[in-house]
Design a protein around this motif. Structure first.
Motif, PDB file in Angstrom:
ATOM      1  N   ARG A   1      -2.990   2.213  12.203  1.00 39.12           N
ATOM      2  CA  ARG A   1      -4.059   2.147  11.211  1.00 39.12           C
ATOM      3  C   ARG A   1      -3.478   1.581   9.917  1.00 39.12           C
ATOM      4  N   GLU A   2      -4.161   0.619   9.323  1.00 37.59           N
ATOM      5  CA  GLU A   2      -3.646  -0.003   8.103  1.00 37.59           C
ATOM      6  C   GLU A   2      -4.627   0.161   6.943  1.00 37.59           C
ATOM      7  N   GLY A   3      -4.058   0.322   5.775  1.00 35.50           N
ATOM      8  CA  GLY A   3      -4.871   0.503   4.583  1.00 35.50           C
ATOM      9  C   GLY A   3      -5.538  -0.785   4.150  1.00 35.50           C
ATOM     10  N   VAL A   4      -6.739  -0.660   3.644  1.00 35.38           N
ATOM     11  CA  VAL A   4      -7.501  -1.797   3.133  1.00 35.38           C
ATOM     12  C   VAL A   4      -7.662  -1.689   1.620  1.00 35.38           C
ATOM     13  N   SER A   5      -8.113  -0.531   1.163  1.00 31.06           N
ATOM     14  CA  SER A   5      -8.339  -0.344  -0.263  1.00 31.06           C
ATOM     15  C   SER A   5      -8.396   1.137  -0.580  1.00 31.06           C
ATOM     16  N   CYS A   6      -8.373   1.410  -1.876  1.00 30.65           N
ATOM     17  CA  CYS A   6      -8.518   2.788  -2.337  1.00 30.65           C
ATOM     18  C   CYS A   6      -9.175   2.766  -3.708  1.00 30.65           C
ATOM     19  N   ILE A   7     -10.027   3.754  -3.954  1.00 29.38           N
ATOM     20  CA  ILE A   7     -10.651   3.872  -5.263  1.00 29.38           C
ATOM     21  C   ILE A   7     -10.539   5.308  -5.741  1.00 29.38           C
ATOM     22  N   SER A   8     -10.186   5.458  -6.999  1.00 28.00           N
ATOM     23  CA  SER A   8     -10.234   6.761  -7.645  1.00 28.00           C
ATOM     24  C   SER A   8     -11.630   6.919  -8.227  1.00 28.00           C
ATOM     25  N   ILE A   9     -12.376   7.885  -7.740  1.00 26.43           N
ATOM     26  CA  ILE A   9     -13.724   8.078  -8.244  1.00 26.43           C
ATOM     27  C   ILE A   9     -13.692   8.526  -9.700  1.00 26.43           C
ATOM     28  N   SER A  10     -12.699   9.294 -10.079  1.00 25.37           N
ATOM     29  CA  SER A  10     -12.648   9.865 -11.426  1.00 25.37           C
ATOM     30  C   SER A  10     -12.385   8.819 -12.500  1.00 25.37           C
ATOM     31  N   ASP A  11     -11.538   7.822 -12.213  1.00 25.24           N
ATOM     32  CA  ASP A  11     -11.243   6.847 -13.263  1.00 25.24           C
ATOM     33  C   ASP A  11     -11.495   5.407 -12.856  1.00 25.24           C
ATOM     34  N   GLY A  12     -11.951   5.183 -11.635  1.00 22.00           N
ATOM     35  CA  GLY A  12     -12.318   3.839 -11.193  1.00 22.00           C
ATOM     36  C   GLY A  12     -11.164   2.939 -10.831  1.00 22.00           C
ATOM     37  N   THR A  13      -9.957   3.446 -10.877  1.00 16.94           N
ATOM     38  CA  THR A  13      -8.801   2.627 -10.530  1.00 16.94           C
ATOM     39  C   THR A  13      -8.875   2.199  -9.073  1.00 16.94           C
ATOM     40  N   LEU A  14      -8.463   0.944  -8.819  1.00 15.75           N
ATOM     41  CA  LEU A  14      -8.554   0.389  -7.476  1.00 15.75           C
ATOM     42  C   LEU A  14      -7.188  -0.082  -6.991  1.00 15.75           C
ATOM     43  N   TRP A  15      -7.026  -0.030  -5.695  1.00 13.62           N
ATOM     44  CA  TRP A  15      -5.870  -0.642  -5.038  1.00 13.62           C
ATOM     45  C   TRP A  15      -6.396  -1.426  -3.826  1.00 13.62           C
ATOM     46  N   TYR A  16      -5.833  -2.595  -3.592  1.00 13.19           N
ATOM     47  CA  TYR A  16      -6.188  -3.396  -2.424  1.00 13.19           C
ATOM     48  C   TYR A  16      -4.927  -3.828  -1.691  1.00 13.19           C
TER      49      TYR A  16
END
Length: 126
Positions: free
Chosen positions: A44-59
């Protein structure tokens, strides 16, 4: 804690698809929400992540420029908008909630996540 994905389906190469991840059973901004994908026989590989609390994103590198993650706080839902889809994007897509932090979780490592949805199939035809 429950996460339910929807929006998968069959699309032609170059097309777009928007996945949804409806979360329930916990405070929406207590966790980071990640998207992953998996092809049979592969990890399984990561696609993205979002912090709901501060909106920070990772792709992940393969998602940058083509995929966009967002959230609707009122609907307790996180989205994955996918554009310019390629056959190699074909996979089961999962959303997951981080185990112990509400800040963004970079790197796309499945072990950083404690709760998982059941997945939704995305098939991109050539």
């Amino acid at each position: 804690v429950q996460l339910v994905e929807s929006g998968g389906g069959l699309v032609q190469a170059g097309g777009s698809l928007k996945l949804s991840c409806k979360v329930s059973g916990f405070a929406f901004d207590d966790y980071a929400i990640g998207w992953f994908r998996q092809v049979p026989g592969k990890e399984r590989e990561g696609v993205s992540c979002i912090s709901i609390s501060d909106g920070t994103l990772w792709y992940s590198d393969h998602a940058k420029g083509r995929f966009t993650t967002s959230n609707d706080y009122a609907k307790n839902t996180v989205y994955l908008q996918m554009t310019s889809l390629k056959p190699e994007d074909t996979a089961v897509y999962y959303c997951a909630a981080s185990g112990n932090q509400n800040t963004v979780v970079p790197g796309g490592f499945p072990d950083d996540y404690a709760y998982w949805g059941q997945g939704t199939q995305v098939t991109v035809s050539s």
